[in-house]
Design a protein around this motif. Sequence first.
Motif, PDB file in Angstrom:
ATOM      1  N   MET A  92       0.825  -1.195   0.000  1.00 54.28           N
ATOM      2  CA  MET A  92       0.000   0.000   0.000  1.00 54.28           C
ATOM      3  C   MET A  92       0.869   1.259   0.000  1.00 54.28           C
ATOM      4  N   LYS A  93       0.336   2.336  -0.556  1.00 55.25           N
ATOM      5  CA  LYS A  93       0.965   3.652  -0.497  1.00 55.25           C
ATOM      6  C   LYS A  93       0.176   4.483   0.511  1.00 55.25           C
ATOM      7  N   VAL A  94       0.867   4.994   1.541  1.00 58.79           N
ATOM      8  CA  VAL A  94       0.202   5.684   2.642  1.00 58.79           C
ATOM      9  C   VAL A  94       0.832   7.054   2.851  1.00 58.79           C
ATOM     10  N   ILE A  95       0.000   8.080   2.991  1.00 55.22           N
ATOM     11  CA  ILE A  95       0.457   9.403   3.405  1.00 55.22           C
ATOM     12  C   ILE A  95       0.167   9.565   4.885  1.00 55.22           C
ATOM     13  N   VAL A  96       1.154  10.029   5.643  1.00 58.10           N
ATOM     14  CA  VAL A  96       0.970  10.345   7.056  1.00 58.10           C
ATOM     15  C   VAL A  96       1.299  11.816   7.249  1.00 58.10           C
ATOM     16  N   PHE A 120       5.285  12.819  17.413  1.00 57.52           N
ATOM     17  CA  PHE A 120       5.333  11.696  18.363  1.00 57.52           C
ATOM     18  C   PHE A 120       4.581  10.488  17.817  1.00 57.52           C
ATOM     19  N   LEU A 121       3.277  10.612  17.639  1.00 49.96           N
ATOM     20  CA  LEU A 121       2.502   9.482  17.125  1.00 49.96           C
ATOM     21  C   LEU A 121       2.801   9.210  15.658  1.00 49.96           C
ATOM     22  N   GLY A 122       2.958  10.282  14.869  1.00 49.12           N
ATOM     23  CA  GLY A 122       3.164  10.112  13.440  1.00 49.12           C
ATOM     24  C   GLY A 122       4.387   9.277  13.115  1.00 49.12           C
ATOM     25  N   SER A 123       5.477   9.477  13.860  1.00 44.44           N
ATOM     26  CA  SER A 123       6.694   8.720  13.577  1.00 44.44           C
ATOM     27  C   SER A 123       6.507   7.234  13.860  1.00 44.44           C
ATOM     28  N   TRP A 124       5.791   6.909  14.938  1.00 51.28           N
ATOM     29  CA  TRP A 124       5.484   5.505  15.222  1.00 51.28           C
ATOM     30  C   TRP A 124       4.580   4.916  14.136  1.00 51.28           C
ATOM     31  N   MET A 125       3.639   5.722  13.632  1.00 53.41           N
ATOM     32  CA  MET A 125       2.773   5.261  12.549  1.00 53.41           C
ATOM     33  C   MET A 125       3.586   4.966  11.293  1.00 53.41           C
ATOM     34  N   ALA A 165       4.184  -1.362   3.788  1.00 52.41           N
ATOM     35  CA  ALA A 165       3.652  -0.225   3.036  1.00 52.41           C
ATOM     36  C   ALA A 165       4.785   0.701   2.608  1.00 52.41           C
ATOM     37  N   ASP A 166       4.521   1.489   1.572  1.00 53.92           N
ATOM     38  CA  ASP A 166       5.357   2.635   1.237  1.00 53.92           C
ATOM     39  C   ASP A 166       4.733   3.862   1.899  1.00 53.92           C
ATOM     40  N   VAL A 167       5.551   4.709   2.487  1.00 54.85           N
ATOM     41  CA  VAL A 167       5.039   5.808   3.303  1.00 54.85           C
ATOM     42  C   VAL A 167       5.589   7.146   2.808  1.00 54.85           C
ATOM     43  N   ILE A 168       4.672   8.113   2.636  1.00 52.05           N
ATOM     44  CA  ILE A 168       5.040   9.501   2.402  1.00 52.05           C
ATOM     45  C   ILE A 168       4.750  10.267   3.688  1.00 52.05           C
ATOM     46  N   CYS A 169       5.802  10.768   4.317  1.00 50.12           N
ATOM     47  CA  CYS A 169       5.689  11.508   5.575  1.00 50.12           C
ATOM     48  C   CYS A 169       5.694  12.995   5.270  1.00 50.12           C
ATOM     49  N   LEU A 170       4.614  13.693   5.664  1.00 47.33           N
ATOM     50  CA  LEU A 170       4.533  15.142   5.522  1.00 47.33           C
ATOM     51  C   LEU A 170       4.632  15.781   6.904  1.00 47.33           C
ATOM     52  N   ASP A 171       5.480  16.788   7.039  1.00 51.80           N
ATOM     53  CA  ASP A 171       5.595  17.492   8.317  1.00 51.80           C
ATOM     54  C   ASP A 171       6.282  18.832   8.080  1.00 51.80           C
ATOM     55  N   ASN A 172       5.798  19.870   8.754  1.00 50.63           N
ATOM     56  CA  ASN A 172       6.474  21.171   8.670  1.00 50.63           C
ATOM     57  C   ASN A 172       7.319  21.458   9.910  1.00 50.63           C
ATOM     58  N   TYR A 173       7.396  20.475  10.840  1.00 53.80           N
ATOM     59  CA  TYR A 173       8.198  20.558  12.052  1.00 53.80           C
ATOM     60  C   TYR A 173       7.755  21.670  12.993  1.00 53.80           C
ATOM     61  N   CYS A 222       0.803  10.666  -7.352  1.00 51.72           N
ATOM     62  CA  CYS A 222       0.905   9.214  -7.525  1.00 51.72           C
ATOM     63  C   CYS A 222      -0.287   8.591  -6.805  1.00 51.72           C
ATOM     64  N   PRO A 223      -0.700   7.386  -7.187  1.00 46.87           N
ATOM     65  CA  PRO A 223      -1.825   6.741  -6.504  1.00 46.87           C
ATOM     66  C   PRO A 223      -1.542   6.540  -5.022  1.00 46.87           C
ATOM     67  N   VAL A 224      -2.572   6.743  -4.203  1.00 49.42           N
ATOM     68  CA  VAL A 224      -2.478   6.599  -2.751  1.00 49.42           C
ATOM     69  C   VAL A 224      -3.618   5.706  -2.279  1.00 49.42           C
ATOM     70  N   ASP A 225      -3.323   4.823  -1.330  1.00 46.88           N
ATOM     71  CA  ASP A 225      -4.336   3.904  -0.810  1.00 46.88           C
ATOM     72  C   ASP A 225      -4.934   4.355   0.512  1.00 46.88           C
ATOM     73  N   LEU A 226      -4.160   5.091   1.319  1.00 41.66           N
ATOM     74  CA  LEU A 226      -4.600   5.495   2.652  1.00 41.66           C
ATOM     75  C   LEU A 226      -3.966   6.836   2.998  1.00 41.66           C
ATOM     76  N   VAL A 227      -4.778   7.743   3.560  1.00 41.94           N
ATOM     77  CA  VAL A 227      -4.283   9.000   4.088  1.00 41.94           C
ATOM     78  C   VAL A 227      -4.571   9.030   5.586  1.00 41.94           C
ATOM     79  N   CYS A 228      -3.527   9.171   6.394  1.00 41.38           N
ATOM     80  CA  CYS A 228      -3.666   9.281   7.850  1.00 41.38           C
ATOM     81  C   CYS A 228      -3.355  10.724   8.237  1.00 41.38           C
ATOM     82  N   HIS A 229      -4.359  11.451   8.714  1.00 40.19           N
ATOM     83  CA  HIS A 229      -4.183  12.868   9.021  1.00 40.19           C
ATOM     84  C   HIS A 229      -3.963  13.042  10.521  1.00 40.19           C
ATOM     85  N   LEU A 230      -2.678  13.216  10.887  1.00 40.27           N
ATOM     86  CA  LEU A 230      -2.294  13.382  12.292  1.00 40.27           C
ATOM     87  C   LEU A 230      -1.760  14.780  12.593  1.00 40.27           C
TER      88      LEU A 230
END
Length: 340
Positions: A32-36, A42-47, A56-64, A96-104
């Motif tokens: 799966m391709k997942v955006i977090v 804290f939680l996002g990094s564990w996810m 899964a393949d993971v795209i991590c978005l964060d502005n710090y 690119c196609p994405v299967d799951l978006v996790c909004h944290l």
Amino acid sequence: MHQEEPMNEHYSDEEDMNRILAGLQDIDYQGMKVIVTGGSGFLGSWMCETLLGKGADVICLDNYASGRPENTDHLLDHPGFTRIIHDISEPFDPECPVDLVCHLASRAGPLEFEHYPIQILKSNTLGTMHALGIAKKYNARFLFTSTSEIYGEAEVFPTPETYRGNVNTLGIRGCYDEAKRAGEAYCMAYHRQHKLDVRIVRIFNTYGPRMRSDGLYGRVIPRFLDQARKNLPITIFGDGSQTRSFCYVTDQVTGLLKLAGYDGINGAVVNIGNPLEMSVLSLAKKIIEITDSKSEISYHPLPPDDPSRRFPDISKAAKVLKWEPRVDLEYGLRAMIEAS
């Protein structure tokens, strides 16, 4: 509720990660391709790390703004991990196609509400809309991390998902409470109008390694631990009789990814937290005991709208997800001490 055996002499992230993966044996994220969003938090990094561990393949978005790059630096060499500096309150297209978006993504420290209310509002309203837009474009499943804060000064305990809340929209906490409530409304609007597969999790107090104790973050467990280890006064707001419940990070991430991964629960709203209620004063005394600290208790005025009680009804999570917390508080506190 099952309790873990005492932790090994030396804590490691690997042990906690194995605990999460063991709890997700019936969930398949392979390929799966997942955006977090908020993926270096804290939680996002564990996810992010757990999803990679599940294939899964993971795209991590964060502005710090509140996340930290060091939380995901160890993932940068993983072939399935991509880290992008981005504020989700601005539009984003992964192209690119994405299967799951996790909004944290969101600031969540109580002391931040006074200083960053606009950023908190934007990440949970505009940010939620942008994240939902990604899910809509690519027909992806969507997980929204809401909060027990939407219940406000609750009058029903343990608090079930059916309780509609008692929130002061004009109060200092309103930027977070109301933004999360609006985020839930966005989710259900996309679910009803665009038939999007959405899941909403209402997170109760969570703690564990990688949690910040610095600056305005203000979360009670890392703050108390930091003060106790330095033999500084333990700062309690009010008389300490207010209650909370505390869920260790491995339990929380297991619950989140069960909710995101199961089929047939489109539109579900589920509490994930530990149902064991304790007072803040009892927590402070427990931390002083565990750390063998010389700290004394220092009492300060109670902030406006600070809830007097908070602990979840998790019967829905137990029934729908076959989930319950497994790690007791002493294990979790000692793990945080070992990890720091």
